[in-house]
Design a protein around this motif. Sequence first.
Motif, short mmCIF file in Angstrom:
data_model
loop_
_atom_site.label_atom_id
_atom_site.label_comp_id
_atom_site.label_asym_id
_atom_site.label_seq_id
_atom_site.Cartn_x
_atom_site.Cartn_y
_atom_site.Cartn_z
N ASP A 148 0.86 -1.18 0.00
CA ASP A 148 0.00 0.00 0.00
C ASP A 148 0.89 1.23 0.00
O ASP A 148 1.97 1.22 0.61
N SER A 149 0.46 2.28 -0.64
CA SER A 149 1.29 3.49 -0.67
C SER A 149 0.42 4.72 -0.92
O SER A 149 -0.78 4.63 -1.15
N GLU A 151 1.41 6.74 -3.37
CA GLU A 151 1.91 7.13 -4.69
C GLU A 151 0.77 7.47 -5.64
O GLU A 151 -0.29 6.87 -5.62
N THR A 152 1.02 8.45 -6.48
CA THR A 152 0.10 8.81 -7.54
C THR A 152 0.90 9.44 -8.67
O THR A 152 2.05 9.85 -8.48
N THR A 168 -3.14 4.01 -2.75
CA THR A 168 -2.74 3.23 -3.92
C THR A 168 -2.34 1.83 -3.50
O THR A 168 -1.49 1.66 -2.62
N ARG A 169 -2.95 0.85 -4.12
CA ARG A 169 -2.56 -0.55 -3.91
C ARG A 169 -1.71 -0.95 -5.11
O ARG A 169 -2.11 -0.79 -6.27
N VAL A 170 -0.51 -1.45 -4.84
CA VAL A 170 0.45 -1.77 -5.87
C VAL A 170 0.54 -3.29 -6.02
O VAL A 170 0.67 -4.01 -5.02
N GLU A 179 4.25 -2.89 -13.52
CA GLU A 179 3.57 -2.79 -12.24
C GLU A 179 2.13 -2.31 -12.47
O GLU A 179 1.88 -1.43 -13.28
N ARG A 181 -1.26 -0.63 -10.67
CA ARG A 181 -1.66 0.15 -9.51
C ARG A 181 -3.16 0.47 -9.58
O ARG A 181 -3.69 0.73 -10.65
N THR A 183 -5.51 3.21 -7.70
CA THR A 183 -5.52 4.39 -6.82
C THR A 183 -6.97 4.82 -6.58
O THR A 183 -7.77 4.89 -7.51
N THR A 233 -0.99 1.13 -15.27
CA THR A 233 0.30 0.43 -15.22
C THR A 233 1.42 1.44 -15.28
O THR A 233 1.27 2.54 -15.83
#
Length: 258
Positions: A148-149, A151-152, A168-170, A179, A181, A183, A233
Amino acid sequence: MRGSRLAVLLLLAAVLAGCAAESRESARRPRDVPLLRALVSADGLQVTVEFDRSGCGEFRLTADEGERAVSVHLVAAPSATRGAGAETPRLVPCTQLAAMGTATVRVGTPVAGRALVDTATGRELPSIDGRTLAAVGYLPAGYVFARDSFETESDVPPRSPQAPLVWTRVFTGPPDRPELRITQAAPGGPELLGWPVTATVRVGGADGQLHLTEGGAQALTWVLGGLRIAVYTVQGNIHETPLPVAELEAVAAALRPA
């Protein structure tokens, strides 16, 4: 005259030595680190915070629970190792200047709507309640949850007060795949992605947007259950094979609002 000059020089040297010693001692003291925002897990028992890692040290997050608030306290203590025969720790060179960091702490009882307060600043932290997030119902073959993060891909810098509050779930997949994601963010605020819109599409019965970049990244954005969603992605290198847009659509269609 020569004797008085020598005395002044000796006094100045002593003062400078004292300042240097005080500076070294100050560098070894733990320091409070202000927090930016927080995520609360769906069960309410885990709090993840984001902070500005513009300094060296080991970061420790603790929580003090009250009836109406949970106070979270992040402390940075200088990293230390012992050299051969050394009696006192020596500082380890810092390799994480000017970076965003995260830390997580577990609490004894669910946060359950209590305010999250940053002990360093005394202010209530903006946060996302994991109970409001849409559940992931489908992932492409070989993809698994990674982290989890906050990030965006927004154009707004993460340190800005205007930065969108996102969860954001990665997910990572096979070595030759990018990757993935997902969000989620509350309504309003800046765009989740600073990418050009290629087309208007239907996502799970709602109007959405398809984004494609020259670098091979692709995304779907739309609103689901009052949340702004982005499924996209991120290419790690030019050798990764992009996911078909149909796979992004399948991930999007399988998301279920809370």
